[in-house]
Design an enzyme around this catalytic site. Sequence first.
Site, PDB file in Angstrom:
ATOM      1  N   GLU A   1       0.627  -1.273   0.214  1.00 49.83           N
ATOM      2  CA  GLU A   1      -0.023   0.085  -0.146  1.00 49.83           C
ATOM      3  C   GLU A   1       0.842   1.335  -0.022  1.00 49.83           C
ATOM      4  O   GLU A   1       1.672   1.144   1.004  1.00 49.83           O
ATOM      5  CB  GLU A   1      -0.919   0.122   1.332  1.00 49.83           C
TER       6      GLU A   1
ATOM      7  N   ARG B   1     -16.249   4.094   6.688  1.00 53.08           N
ATOM      8  CA  ARG B   1     -15.238   3.419   5.749  1.00 53.08           C
ATOM      9  C   ARG B   1     -14.017   3.007   6.556  1.00 53.08           C
ATOM     10  O   ARG B   1     -13.592   2.090   6.221  1.00 53.08           O
ATOM     11  CB  ARG B   1     -14.610   4.488   4.571  1.00 53.08           C
TER      12      ARG B   1
ATOM     13  N   TYR C   1     -27.132   9.651   6.465  1.00 51.58           N
ATOM     14  CA  TYR C   1     -27.399   8.514   7.479  1.00 51.58           C
ATOM     15  C   TYR C   1     -26.451   8.264   8.678  1.00 51.58           C
ATOM     16  O   TYR C   1     -25.411   8.724   8.576  1.00 51.58           O
ATOM     17  CB  TYR C   1     -27.349   7.077   6.454  1.00 51.58           C
TER      18      TYR C   1
ATOM     19  N   ASP D   1     -12.365  -0.140  -7.877  1.00 44.99           N
ATOM     20  CA  ASP D   1     -12.408   1.237  -8.706  1.00 44.99           C
ATOM     21  C   ASP D   1     -11.317   1.237  -9.962  1.00 44.99           C
ATOM     22  O   ASP D   1     -11.280   1.655 -10.861  1.00 44.99           O
ATOM     23  CB  ASP D   1     -12.118   2.336  -7.698  1.00 44.99           C
TER      24      ASP D   1
END
Length: 395
Positions: free
Chosen positions: A32, A106, A219, A296
């Site tokens: 990463e 997330r 939300y 993505d």
Amino acid sequence: MNAPLVIAGAGIGGLTAAVALTRAGHRVLVLERASALSEVGAGLQLSPNACKCLDQIGVLEAVLKTASAPEAIRIRSARSGKALARIPLGSEASARYGAPYLLSHRADLQKALYDKARSFPSVEIRFGHSFIGSYVDEAGNLGLTFQAEDGRNLTLQAKVLVGADGVWSRVRETLNGHATARFSGRTAYRATLRADQVDPGILRDTGLWLGKDAHLVHYPIRQQSAFNIVALVAEDWNEQDWSAPADRSTLLRRFAQWAPDARQLLETPDSWLKWALCGVPATGHWAQGKTVLIGDAAHAMLPFAAQGAAMAIEDALVLASVLTPETADIANALRTFERQRRERVRKVQKTAEENGRIYHMSGPLALGRDTVLRMSSPESLSARMDWIYGWTPPS
């Protein structure tokens, strides 16, 4: 020791793939480029198709500890503030689809996936490594180069390279015939509030407001202790980067003609961040040789169907189902993965684009849309999502 399966990117798709592929018997190395996990973004919606995947790989239980479960999606008119429709979720969605509909931060989902991946001795995760390039030697071995934060290069052999490095994927650039990401002409403004800053009456549901060239979604997250707001607007993008702090006064002027309840909610946050919404057509090549794209990187989509994370999660489980440690023809297996996923993802991507058009209608078209919503039964509105939510991962 055999070369590992290498995943570029430790986002939702990359970490889900790490868990699923390890469970399938692979040794996995995740690289990463960020120096650590960070709370990038805010809330996301995990529909039943995503939750079934998370349950299958043993992550759903951890997600449930931090997520919220809305009772319904309530759709309202931005102009009048009146209710247009209610789509039931909660226990009805669980019974209909065999899995819950959840709202998560997330970062909470990412941490649950990270902790699960780290629980396997066959998974290694390294931060601060950016993908530079790949090559195939004379023997057909896949070689990769990553650059560490100190500037030194890491060169290694890989069984497979999984590009899970997002909308601006560097891995995608190595594949022939894949389109680059493009700006959609829409911007997302995001803010997070404490639950005590909003009316308790809106903490039970997902709210969706439809207006001219804009819509609003809100939300609860983190078991209703926090509240996520996203305002989505059709506009140009003039910033140097694809995300930036937003000017609060400019945003509020954009929604000045909206109903009082919506304006009051938008006025509550002291600060906003904004993102340019960019997409990647699902029609490009996802697989080439021993390299494959997921999430993505392969098919970034507009958030108007709330399926971006779900499609990445689905990708990971389907990839693990076709790529076993015994697979001899890796290139063929990766092409099989692409064939199995492309049509569904393309259809979801098209649905998101169509929703964006419908949400942002004005004039007579908006009046017609609102009439149809008011006349539609909750059952018929739920049934429209069956083909997405009812999907089940391969076992």
